[in-house]
Design a protein around this motif. Structure first.
Motif, PDB file in Angstrom:
ATOM      1  N   VAL A 196       0.773  -1.256   0.185  1.00 18.42           N
ATOM      2  CA  VAL A 196      -0.161  -0.027  -0.131  1.00 18.42           C
ATOM      3  C   VAL A 196       0.799   1.005  -0.021  1.00 18.42           C
ATOM      4  CG1 VAL A 196      -1.838   1.191   1.198  1.00 18.42           C
ATOM      5  CG2 VAL A 196      -1.866  -1.351   0.982  1.00 18.42           C
ATOM      6  N   ARG A 197       0.763   1.998  -0.883  1.00 22.61           N
ATOM      7  CA  ARG A 197       1.462   3.173  -1.185  1.00 22.61           C
ATOM      8  C   ARG A 197       0.707   4.563  -0.496  1.00 22.61           C
ATOM      9  NH1 ARG A 197       5.029   3.339  -5.499  1.00 22.61           N
ATOM     10  NH2 ARG A 197       5.314   5.337  -4.713  1.00 22.61           N
ATOM     11  N   THR A 198      -0.609   4.212  -0.393  1.00 17.84           N
ATOM     12  CA  THR A 198      -1.376   5.513   0.110  1.00 17.84           C
ATOM     13  C   THR A 198      -2.070   5.119   1.257  1.00 17.84           C
ATOM     14  OG1 THR A 198      -1.382   6.456  -2.105  1.00 17.84           O
ATOM     15  CG2 THR A 198      -2.936   7.387  -0.470  1.00 17.84           C
ATOM     16  N   TRP A 199      -1.915   6.037   2.308  1.00 15.51           N
ATOM     17  CA  TRP A 199      -2.805   5.614   3.557  1.00 15.51           C
ATOM     18  C   TRP A 199      -3.551   6.909   3.909  1.00 15.51           C
ATOM     19  CZ3 TRP A 199      -2.912   0.821   5.686  1.00 15.51           C
ATOM     20  CH2 TRP A 199      -1.934  -0.075   5.405  1.00 15.51           C
ATOM     21  N   LEU A 200      -4.835   6.768   4.211  1.00 15.00           N
ATOM     22  CA  LEU A 200      -5.730   8.014   4.359  1.00 15.00           C
ATOM     23  C   LEU A 200      -6.407   7.545   5.678  1.00 15.00           C
ATOM     24  CD1 LEU A 200      -7.312   8.097   0.744  1.00 15.00           C
ATOM     25  CD2 LEU A 200      -5.143   9.452   1.469  1.00 15.00           C
ATOM     26  N   ALA A 201      -6.087   8.401   6.792  1.00 16.47           N
ATOM     27  CA  ALA A 201      -6.383   8.260   8.005  1.00 16.47           C
ATOM     28  C   ALA A 201      -7.293   9.412   8.572  1.00 16.47           C
ATOM     29  CB  ALA A 201      -5.288   7.863   9.013  1.00 16.47           C
ATOM     30  N   HIS A 202      -8.234   8.936   9.385  1.00 17.49           N
ATOM     31  CA  HIS A 202      -9.073   9.985  10.039  1.00 17.49           C
ATOM     32  C   HIS A 202      -8.291  10.750  10.725  1.00 17.49           C
ATOM     33  CE1 HIS A 202     -12.026  11.906  12.510  1.00 17.49           C
ATOM     34  NE2 HIS A 202     -11.509  11.377  13.497  1.00 17.49           N
ATOM     35  N   THR A 203      -8.421  12.375  10.827  1.00 23.01           N
ATOM     36  CA  THR A 203      -7.675  13.137  11.651  1.00 23.01           C
ATOM     37  C   THR A 203      -8.083  13.141  13.049  1.00 23.01           C
ATOM     38  OG1 THR A 203      -9.568  14.724  10.870  1.00 23.01           O
ATOM     39  CG2 THR A 203      -7.405  14.677   9.603  1.00 23.01           C
ATOM     40  N   GLY A 204      -7.814  11.874  13.805  1.00 26.05           N
ATOM     41  CA  GLY A 204      -8.230  11.802  15.060  1.00 26.05           C
ATOM     42  C   GLY A 204      -7.539  12.416  16.277  1.00 26.05           C
ATOM     43  N   GLY A 205      -6.399  12.780  16.078  1.00 22.03           N
ATOM     44  CA  GLY A 205      -5.480  13.840  16.785  1.00 22.03           C
ATOM     45  C   GLY A 205      -4.042  12.907  16.740  1.00 22.03           C
ATOM     46  N   PRO A 206      -3.054  13.624  17.546  1.00 20.78           N
ATOM     47  CA  PRO A 206      -1.712  13.267  17.515  1.00 20.78           C
ATOM     48  C   PRO A 206      -1.661  11.757  17.816  1.00 20.78           C
ATOM     49  CG  PRO A 206      -1.736  15.333  18.146  1.00 20.78           C
ATOM     50  CD  PRO A 206      -3.183  15.055  17.938  1.00 20.78           C
ATOM     51  N   ARG A 207      -2.108  11.547  19.026  1.00 24.79           N
ATOM     52  CA  ARG A 207      -1.918  10.252  19.722  1.00 24.79           C
ATOM     53  C   ARG A 207      -2.653   9.129  19.000  1.00 24.79           C
ATOM     54  NH1 ARG A 207      -3.827   9.875  25.510  1.00 24.79           N
ATOM     55  NH2 ARG A 207      -2.392   8.188  25.635  1.00 24.79           N
ATOM     56  N   ILE A 208      -3.583   9.424  18.375  1.00 29.10           N
ATOM     57  CA  ILE A 208      -4.525   8.469  17.513  1.00 29.10           C
ATOM     58  C   ILE A 208      -3.650   8.165  16.336  1.00 29.10           C
ATOM     59  CG2 ILE A 208      -6.316   7.862  16.223  1.00 29.10           C
ATOM     60  CD1 ILE A 208      -6.758   7.568  19.237  1.00 29.10           C
ATOM     61  N   LEU A 209      -3.182   8.959  15.781  1.00 29.02           N
ATOM     62  CA  LEU A 209      -2.085   8.732  14.498  1.00 29.02           C
ATOM     63  C   LEU A 209      -0.797   8.204  14.737  1.00 29.02           C
ATOM     64  CD1 LEU A 209      -2.898  12.434  12.542  1.00 29.02           C
ATOM     65  CD2 LEU A 209      -3.931  10.204  12.161  1.00 29.02           C
ATOM     66  N   ASP A 210      -0.379   8.784  16.032  1.00 30.06           N
ATOM     67  CA  ASP A 210       0.643   7.909  16.217  1.00 30.06           C
ATOM     68  C   ASP A 210       0.745   6.369  16.453  1.00 30.06           C
ATOM     69  OD1 ASP A 210       2.099  10.222  16.279  1.00 30.06           O
ATOM     70  OD2 ASP A 210       2.186  10.636  18.281  1.00 30.06           O
ATOM     71  N   ALA A 211      -0.631   6.216  17.258  1.00 29.62           N
ATOM     72  CA  ALA A 211      -0.815   4.681  17.736  1.00 29.62           C
ATOM     73  C   ALA A 211      -1.107   4.086  16.164  1.00 29.62           C
ATOM     74  CB  ALA A 211      -2.040   4.786  18.535  1.00 29.62           C
ATOM     75  N   ALA A 212      -1.843   4.475  15.324  1.00 28.42           N
ATOM     76  CA  ALA A 212      -2.088   3.758  14.132  1.00 28.42           C
ATOM     77  C   ALA A 212      -0.854   3.544  13.254  1.00 28.42           C
ATOM     78  CB  ALA A 212      -3.053   4.774  13.130  1.00 28.42           C
ATOM     79  N   GLY A 213      -0.065   4.628  13.214  1.00 27.19           N
ATOM     80  CA  GLY A 213       1.233   4.403  12.468  1.00 27.19           C
ATOM     81  C   GLY A 213       2.053   3.177  13.163  1.00 27.19           C
ATOM     82  N   ARG A 214       2.248   3.087  14.255  1.00 27.08           N
ATOM     83  CA  ARG A 214       2.846   1.902  15.125  1.00 27.08           C
ATOM     84  C   ARG A 214       2.316   0.810  14.761  1.00 27.08           C
ATOM     85  NH1 ARG A 214       3.294   5.880  19.109  1.00 27.08           N
ATOM     86  NH2 ARG A 214       1.515   4.659  20.384  1.00 27.08           N
ATOM     87  N   SER A 215       0.982   0.683  15.004  1.00 26.79           N
ATOM     88  CA  SER A 215       0.225  -0.592  14.895  1.00 26.79           C
ATOM     89  C   SER A 215       0.481  -1.144  13.240  1.00 26.79           C
ATOM     90  CB  SER A 215      -0.987  -0.278  14.984  1.00 26.79           C
ATOM     91  OG  SER A 215      -1.874  -1.520  15.155  1.00 26.79           O
ATOM     92  N   LEU A 216       0.511  -0.126  12.256  1.00 25.29           N
ATOM     93  CA  LEU A 216       0.418  -0.747  10.955  1.00 25.29           C
ATOM     94  C   LEU A 216       1.991  -0.602  10.555  1.00 25.29           C
ATOM     95  CD1 LEU A 216      -2.138   1.560   9.751  1.00 25.29           C
ATOM     96  CD2 LEU A 216      -2.304  -0.809   9.866  1.00 25.29           C
ATOM     97  N   GLY A 217       3.099  -0.429  11.465  1.00 20.99           N
ATOM     98  CA  GLY A 217       4.441  -0.214  11.209  1.00 20.99           C
ATOM     99  C   GLY A 217       4.773   0.724   9.844  1.00 20.99           C
ATOM    100  N   LEU A 218       4.243   1.839  10.096  1.00 22.28           N
ATOM    101  CA  LEU A 218       4.216   2.768   8.822  1.00 22.28           C
ATOM    102  C   LEU A 218       5.528   3.800   9.160  1.00 22.28           C
ATOM    103  CD1 LEU A 218       0.641   3.649   8.074  1.00 22.28           C
ATOM    104  CD2 LEU A 218       1.973   1.847   7.045  1.00 22.28           C
ATOM    105  N   PRO A 219       6.122   4.242   8.174  1.00 22.98           N
ATOM    106  CA  PRO A 219       7.074   5.289   8.384  1.00 22.98           C
ATOM    107  C   PRO A 219       6.198   6.848   8.702  1.00 22.98           C
ATOM    108  CG  PRO A 219       6.723   4.867   6.023  1.00 22.98           C
ATOM    109  CD  PRO A 219       5.996   3.729   6.750  1.00 22.98           C
ATOM    110  N   PRO A 220       6.897   7.587   9.300  1.00 20.16           N
ATOM    111  CA  PRO A 220       6.065   8.716   9.722  1.00 20.16           C
ATOM    112  C   PRO A 220       5.601   9.638   8.675  1.00 20.16           C
ATOM    113  CG  PRO A 220       8.071   8.530  11.033  1.00 20.16           C
ATOM    114  CD  PRO A 220       8.332   7.593   9.861  1.00 20.16           C
ATOM    115  N   ALA A 221       6.141   9.477   7.509  1.00 18.87           N
ATOM    116  CA  ALA A 221       5.662  10.238   6.357  1.00 18.87           C
ATOM    117  C   ALA A 221       4.334   9.756   5.777  1.00 18.87           C
ATOM    118  CB  ALA A 221       6.594  10.346   5.282  1.00 18.87           C
ATOM    119  N   ALA A 222       3.868   8.492   6.223  1.00 19.84           N
ATOM    120  CA  ALA A 222       2.826   7.923   5.548  1.00 19.84           C
ATOM    121  C   ALA A 222       1.471   8.541   5.846  1.00 19.84           C
ATOM    122  CB  ALA A 222       2.643   6.352   5.931  1.00 19.84           C
TER     123      ALA A 222
END
Length: 358
Positions: A272-298
């Motif tokens: 997957v090259r493109t990830w479109l996440a709901h703007t839930g807040g910094p802590r939610i986005l951080d948790a989603a990125g870690r859970s998915l193993g995504l680089p910060p830029a994703a």
């Protein structure tokens, strides 16, 4: 299969920087200078720079009953919904009477007849347009709305369907409540709306409408999390329920859910090259990125949306989708995943094929 042929995000005209909003809102939550300073720190750490509000900021100083706030929701929300749908249909080269299904979602106001009925009359949609008003899905409803339109269009390939999201979160402000949940939400959520126009496979092909195809969807309820996110309905309106453990829930459950979803489609997260996440807040986005193993830029596009307008509840992920479509920065035919988290606690996952050929 179905196709997204237009996404039209809209925002109220009243825009303020975060510090200006905090200076007005914090004294409404508490008269204690120490608590006001703590609220200011929470707002500063929210990742939000600017928010748009349904009313001029000074109006929020005036006492407002649940009923008065809901009247504003109906008036302002209907105008935003009309604007979003008109823009979306015009972009797709369609007219209001082309719409076969209208799904309306919000979690920040109520109406009967629901806003979709009022909107259909105002826009001049056909009297036989199918309507689905949805309340209670919260932040997940933008992604869920796309998924439910996809379900309909898979069985009705000649149809046009429209999702409308209106969220006027500022109208749910609870005065004299300096709880952590209310303090956080008063600095995180903004007001906005969006419309998504989708077409069944045959209709999109016949009209030559471009856009990403919806390939698959999945709904996920995380067991034992029902009391962590949502509303308590009280005499003064909607009081936020927002557990500080929510990022832990996202971190634990989202990655396995997405991995399983993609595997069923013969894909892995690395595909997957493109990830479109709901703007839930910094802590939610951080948790989603870690859970998915995504680089910060994703998730940079979602962070930019949060900074620009705050968490727009169900409209948030739709604004992110609109930004991505405007950016044209994904290879044609590549997979994209759109996802959001909401009360339940739940997640909705949508697999897209990016910029599919007509």
């Amino acid at each position: 299969m179905s196709r997204i042929v237009a996404v039209s995000p809209v925002l109220p005209v009243h825009a303020y920087d975060q510090a200006t909003i905090t200076a007005v809102i914090a004294p409404l939550l508490t008269s204690d200078p120490v608590r006001q300073a703590a609220i200011q720190r929470l707002h500063t750490a929210s990742g939000v720079r600017t928010r748009h509000l349904a009313l001029p900021l000074e109006r929020y100083v005036e006492p407002m009953s649940f009923g008065q706030g809901n009247d504003v929701f109906i008036e302002v929300g209907l105008d935003l919904a009309e604007d979003a749908v008109r823009r979306g249909l015009k972009s797709a080269g369609l007219a209001p009477d082309d719409v076969d299904l209208l799904l309306f979602t919000s979690v920040t106001g109520i109406a009967a007849p629901s806003l979709d009925a009022l909107l259909a009359g105002r826009l001049g949609m056909r009297p036989d347009v199918k309507r689905i008003p949805v309340f209670g899905l919260g932040c997940v409803a933008g992604a869920a709305g796309i998924a439910r339109l996809h379900d309909h269009l898979a069985g009705h390939p000649d149809d046009v369907a429209v999702l409308v999201s209106v969220e006027l979160c500022s109208l749910t402000l609870q005065r004299d409540d300096d709880s952590l949940a209310n303090a956080v939400s008063s600095g995180l959520f903004g007001d906005g709306a969006a419309a998504v126009v989708m077409a069944g496979a045959r209709r999109a092909r016949e009209l030559g409408l471009p856009g990403p195809d919806v390939l698959a969807t999945r709904s996920c309820l995380f067991p034992g999390t029902e009391g962590l996110l949502g509303w308590d309905v009280v005499d003064t309106g909607f009081r936020i329920v927002l557990s500080p453990t929510l990022p832990d829930v996202v971190g634990t459950h989202l990655g396995p859910a997405v991995t399983s979803f993609l595997a069923a489609q013969g894909l892995a997260t690395d595909d997957v090259r493109t990830w479109l996440a709901h703007t839930g807040g910094p802590r939610i986005l951080d948790a989603a990125g870690r859970s998915l193993g995504l680089p910060p830029a994703a998730l940079a596009r979602s962070r930019a949306g949060l900074e620009r307008a705050g968490n727009l509840s169900s409209s948030g992920v739709l604004h992110v989708l609109a930004d991505a479509l405007a950016g044209h920065d994904a290879p044609p035919g590549s997979p994209a995943v759109l996802f959001a988290i909401g009360p339940g606690v739940s997640a909705e996952l949508v697999l897209l094929r990016w910029d599919a050929p007509s």
